[in-house]
Design a protein around this motif. Structure first.
Motif, PDB file in Angstrom:
ATOM      1  N   LEU A  74       0.305  12.229   2.307  1.00 42.53           N
ATOM      2  CA  LEU A  74      -0.817  12.152   1.376  1.00 42.53           C
ATOM      3  C   LEU A  74      -1.869  11.156   1.868  1.00 42.53           C
ATOM      4  O   LEU A  74      -3.063  11.468   1.943  1.00 42.53           O
ATOM      5  N   GLY A  75      -1.426   9.954   2.213  1.00 40.51           N
ATOM      6  CA  GLY A  75      -2.359   8.945   2.705  1.00 40.51           C
ATOM      7  C   GLY A  75      -3.011   9.353   4.010  1.00 40.51           C
ATOM      8  O   GLY A  75      -4.216   9.155   4.216  1.00 40.51           O
ATOM      9  N   PHE A  76      -2.218   9.952   4.893  1.00 33.81           N
ATOM     10  CA  PHE A  76      -2.723  10.354   6.206  1.00 33.81           C
ATOM     11  C   PHE A  76      -3.822  11.406   6.078  1.00 33.81           C
ATOM     12  O   PHE A  76      -4.879  11.305   6.717  1.00 33.81           O
ATOM     13  N   THR A  77      -3.578  12.436   5.268  1.00 36.40           N
ATOM     14  CA  THR A  77      -4.566  13.508   5.144  1.00 36.40           C
ATOM     15  C   THR A  77      -5.823  13.043   4.431  1.00 36.40           C
ATOM     16  O   THR A  77      -6.933  13.456   4.774  1.00 36.40           O
ATOM     17  N   LEU A  78      -5.676  12.158   3.439  1.00 35.71           N
ATOM     18  CA  LEU A  78      -6.854  11.622   2.765  1.00 35.71           C
ATOM     19  C   LEU A  78      -7.684  10.766   3.719  1.00 35.71           C
ATOM     20  O   LEU A  78      -8.919  10.831   3.723  1.00 35.71           O
ATOM     21  N   ALA A  79      -7.011   9.961   4.536  1.00 40.11           N
ATOM     22  CA  ALA A  79      -7.731   9.150   5.522  1.00 40.11           C
ATOM     23  C   ALA A  79      -8.454  10.035   6.520  1.00 40.11           C
ATOM     24  O   ALA A  79      -9.591   9.747   6.929  1.00 40.11           O
ATOM     25  N   ASP A  80      -7.825  11.139   6.916  1.00 40.03           N
ATOM     26  CA  ASP A  80      -8.439  12.063   7.860  1.00 40.03           C
ATOM     27  C   ASP A  80      -9.700  12.688   7.275  1.00 40.03           C
ATOM     28  O   ASP A  80     -10.633  13.013   8.008  1.00 40.03           O
ATOM     29  N   ARG A  81      -9.739  12.851   5.949  1.00 38.10           N
ATOM     30  CA  ARG A  81     -10.925  13.400   5.287  1.00 38.10           C
ATOM     31  C   ARG A  81     -11.985  12.333   5.046  1.00 38.10           C
ATOM     32  O   ARG A  81     -13.060  12.623   4.537  1.00 38.10           O
ATOM     33  N   GLY A  82     -11.668  11.078   5.372  1.00 35.95           N
ATOM     34  CA  GLY A  82     -12.622   9.999   5.164  1.00 35.95           C
ATOM     35  C   GLY A  82     -12.577   9.382   3.782  1.00 35.95           C
ATOM     36  O   GLY A  82     -13.439   8.565   3.431  1.00 35.95           O
ATOM     37  N   GLU A  83     -11.551   9.736   2.966  1.00 35.10           N
ATOM     38  CA  GLU A  83     -11.428   9.170   1.617  1.00 35.10           C
ATOM     39  C   GLU A  83     -10.587   7.899   1.693  1.00 35.10           C
ATOM     40  O   GLU A  83      -9.405   7.867   1.337  1.00 35.10           O
ATOM     41  N   VAL A  84     -11.224   6.834   2.170  1.00 32.91           N
ATOM     42  CA  VAL A  84     -10.529   5.610   2.533  1.00 32.91           C
ATOM     43  C   VAL A  84      -9.868   4.936   1.334  1.00 32.91           C
ATOM     44  O   VAL A  84      -8.718   4.463   1.414  1.00 32.91           O
ATOM     45  N   VAL A  85     -10.566   4.894   0.201  1.00 34.70           N
ATOM     46  CA  VAL A  85     -10.031   4.180  -0.962  1.00 34.70           C
ATOM     47  C   VAL A  85      -8.757   4.854  -1.465  1.00 34.70           C
ATOM     48  O   VAL A  85      -7.725   4.193  -1.680  1.00 34.70           O
ATOM     49  N   ARG A  86      -8.802   6.158  -1.667  1.00 32.70           N
ATOM     50  CA  ARG A  86      -7.626   6.867  -2.162  1.00 32.70           C
ATOM     51  C   ARG A  86      -6.508   6.866  -1.133  1.00 32.70           C
ATOM     52  O   ARG A  86      -5.326   6.779  -1.469  1.00 32.70           O
ATOM     53  N   ALA A  87      -6.865   6.963   0.140  1.00 41.01           N
ATOM     54  CA  ALA A  87      -5.843   6.895   1.187  1.00 41.01           C
ATOM     55  C   ALA A  87      -5.150   5.536   1.136  1.00 41.01           C
ATOM     56  O   ALA A  87      -3.914   5.444   1.250  1.00 41.01           O
ATOM     57  N   GLY A  88      -5.930   4.484   0.953  1.00 46.89           N
ATOM     58  CA  GLY A  88      -5.356   3.146   0.868  1.00 46.89           C
ATOM     59  C   GLY A  88      -4.409   3.000  -0.311  1.00 46.89           C
ATOM     60  O   GLY A  88      -3.377   2.308  -0.221  1.00 46.89           O
ATOM     61  N   ALA A  89      -4.746   3.648  -1.419  1.00 45.38           N
ATOM     62  CA  ALA A  89      -3.877   3.566  -2.601  1.00 45.38           C
ATOM     63  C   ALA A  89      -2.518   4.207  -2.315  1.00 45.38           C
ATOM     64  O   ALA A  89      -1.469   3.671  -2.709  1.00 45.38           O
ATOM     65  N   TRP A  90      -2.529   5.339  -1.616  1.00 47.02           N
ATOM     66  CA  TRP A  90      -1.259   5.992  -1.308  1.00 47.02           C
ATOM     67  C   TRP A  90      -0.472   5.213  -0.255  1.00 47.02           C
ATOM     68  O   TRP A  90       0.762   5.162  -0.300  1.00 47.02           O
TER      69      TRP A  90
END
Length: 539
Positions: A74-90
């Motif tokens: 979850l965090g990896f794919t969100l970071a790949d999309r550039g959604e840094v804040v949500r990726a950081g939360a996961w």
């Protein structure tokens, strides 16, 4: 580097439909699979909701490692999309799970990899190297090849960025060999392909990029419904196609991306590629529009825009554009192209000292990365300086080495541009015949490619001195004057080709150009023009 094996076919549409139809009764593993299918289909919100449900279901079933793996993705794919804040939360949730559960190799691998990616993004590259090495080792011990491949991929990127390109590229090769063997799941294969190819292109390792781009294209084609990697795959492929001289196919590929892609990152690179192809073909208005669209999306549009301004005669604007772009800390690949363009523009229109500084920086990059592409760029830049300093004898070996590298890379445009410089160097060394041979060879390639702006510069360069006023006013080049004299002497195209050491195809193009420039219908008219203006050879 061996080519990959045949890609495994996967129908993500069918998988999604089958699982979504009974969502309320799915096991944790089936929820995980549904989240993966949603990810491949580009259903981003659905993917996040489903993987969240899967990780909670895993925890309820006591499968903590599986839950942590799910949270990591979850965090990896969100970071790949550039959604840094949500990726950081996961990723914070991953750390919580790791701290609250019994120590495990898989948990350590996932957490170290997440921390390594964060360190890399924040510029702490050496720390990232250590964390990624730990993640790869833990994943290997846990028997999780997917995490091991992603950790090795991240390690490779960090090694290259930290100034250890040989180790980094070796790690990339290990990743790609694992992926092409078919032992890595599709979940990891896509990110691995894209990250490694992007790193290769960013460092101008064209040989690797060419091999792995082909394999990525095959992998994408085998995934029905695939969305996340289609745009990136196509942009990478277009970059390689352009280098190989397949400009029409590259243009069609990029046009498809511009029409269908939603992700800004893929779109900005696609529009820049479109602009470059328009510029090379002399379509200035279309190039201008595409550069503007790329800039709106966030892409640095230099050095392409500067070269367009140069073609328009706005050299001061072109030079200042390069300076501005270099001051904005561009990526490695863009910086290399900026420096090469700065050498070219400053040598021709500006400050030789600035050109020398740019060439020195380009040489340092080439020595560090040790790729043939950057080596050839550095050789050509140094040769431009030497030509400007009337040191043609020293420029010639550099240009021959650069041309040989371009030929080995199967890069016809770059090879042709280098042959134009070889012609100038031969002329400066007093060998006009060798110069014209180089100009003719370059002209043939540039004409086949449709490189209108470069052909225009070539004709001005090749013309030189020694033409009659009539030939000059008609725009005939020195080689065309030679061909005209031989036409007037009654030679056939085959005889002209033998006498000038050209192909009959090249001679036919010269004859067509001569008739077109003089407004004549046939060879008889050309012969009459030659005698009337003193261009016929003495008997």
């Amino acid at each position: 580097m061996p080519a990959g094996t045949a890609a495994r076919a996967a129908d993500w549409v069918a998988t999604y439909d089958a699982l979504a139809s009974r969502r309320d009764t799915l096991s944790p593993a089936e929820l995980d699979e549904l989240g993966l299918a949603a990810w491949f289909l580009g259903h981003e919100s659905e993917c996040e909701r489903t993987w969240d449900a899967a990780h909670r279901a895993y925890l309820e079933a006591g499968e903590t490692d599986a839950a942590m793996r799910c949270v990591f993705w979850l965090g990896f794919t969100l970071a790949d999309r550039g959604e840094v804040v949500r990726a950081g939360a996961w990723m914070a949730r991953l750390a919580e799970l790791s701290a609250a559960s019994a120590p495990s190799l898989l948990g350590d691998a996932a957490l170290a990899l997440a921390q390594g990616a964060t360190a890399y993004a924040q510029g702490r590259v050496e720390e990232s190297v250590g964390l990624c090495e730990r993640a790869a080792a833990s994943a290997r011990a846990a028997g999780d090849l997917d995490l091991e491949v992603l950790a090795t991929m991240s390690l490779a990127r960090s090694l290259v960025f930290s100034g250890r390109p040989v180790e980094g590229f070796a790690a990339m090769d290990r990743v790609m060999l694992a992926v092409s063997s078919g032992r890595v799941s599709d979940r990891a294969a896509g990110p691995a392909y894209c990250a490694v190819i992007a790193s290769c292109i960013d460092r101008w390792d064209i040989d690797r990029a060419r091999v792995w781009t082909r394999d990525l294209s095959e992998w994408c084609d085998a995934q029905r419904g695939l969305e996340p990697f289609r745009g990136e795959c196509s942009v990478h492929r277009a970059s390689v196609l352009q280098l190989l001289g397949e400009w029409d196919e590259a243009a069609a590929t990029l046009a498809d991306v511009c029409e269908r892609e939603r992700r800004a990152l893929a779109l900005e690179h696609a529009y820049y590629g479109v602009a470059e192809l328009h510029r090379l073909a002399g379509r200035r208005d279309e190039a201008e529009a595409a550069y503007r669209r790329a800039a709106e999306l966030g892409r640095e549009v230099q050095p392409g825009l500067a070269r367009l301004r140069r073609d328009e005669g706005r050299t001061a604007t072109a030079r200042s554009g390069i300076v501005r772009a270099l001051e904005s800390a561009p990526s490695l690949s863009i910086r290399a192209e900026l420096l090469a363009a700065q050498v070219e523009l400053e040598v021709e229109h500006g400050d030789p000292a600035v050109a020398a500084g740019a060439a020195a920086q380009l040489r340092a990059m080439a020595d560090l990365m040790a790729t043939p592409y950057l080596g050839a760029q550095a050789d050509r830049a140094d040769a431009r300086l030497l030509l400007q300093a009337d040191a043609a004898d020293r420029a010639l070996p550099l240009l021959r080495r650069a041309w040989s590298a371009w030929r080995q890379l199967e890069a016809p445009y770059e090879a042709a541009v280098t042959r134009v410089l070889l012609g100038r160097a031969n002329r400066a060394a007093g060998d006009e015949e060798a110069a014209q041979l180089e100009f003719d060879a370059a002209r043939t390639v540039l004409a086949d490619l449709g490189a209108v702006a470069d052909l225009d510069r070539l004709e001005r360069t090749a013309a030189g001195a020694g033409r009659s006023a009539a030939a000059a006013s008609a725009g005939l080049t020195r080689r065309e004057v030679e061909v005209l004299r031989l036409i007037a002497g009654g030679r056939t195209n085959r005889q002209i080709a033998q006498e000038l050491f050209l192909s009959e195809r090249t001679v036919a193009r010269h004859v067509s150009n001569i008739l077109g420039k003089l407004g004549l219908a046939n060879r008889a008219g050309a012969t009459a023009f030659a005698f009337e203006h003193g261009l016929a050879a003495a008997s």
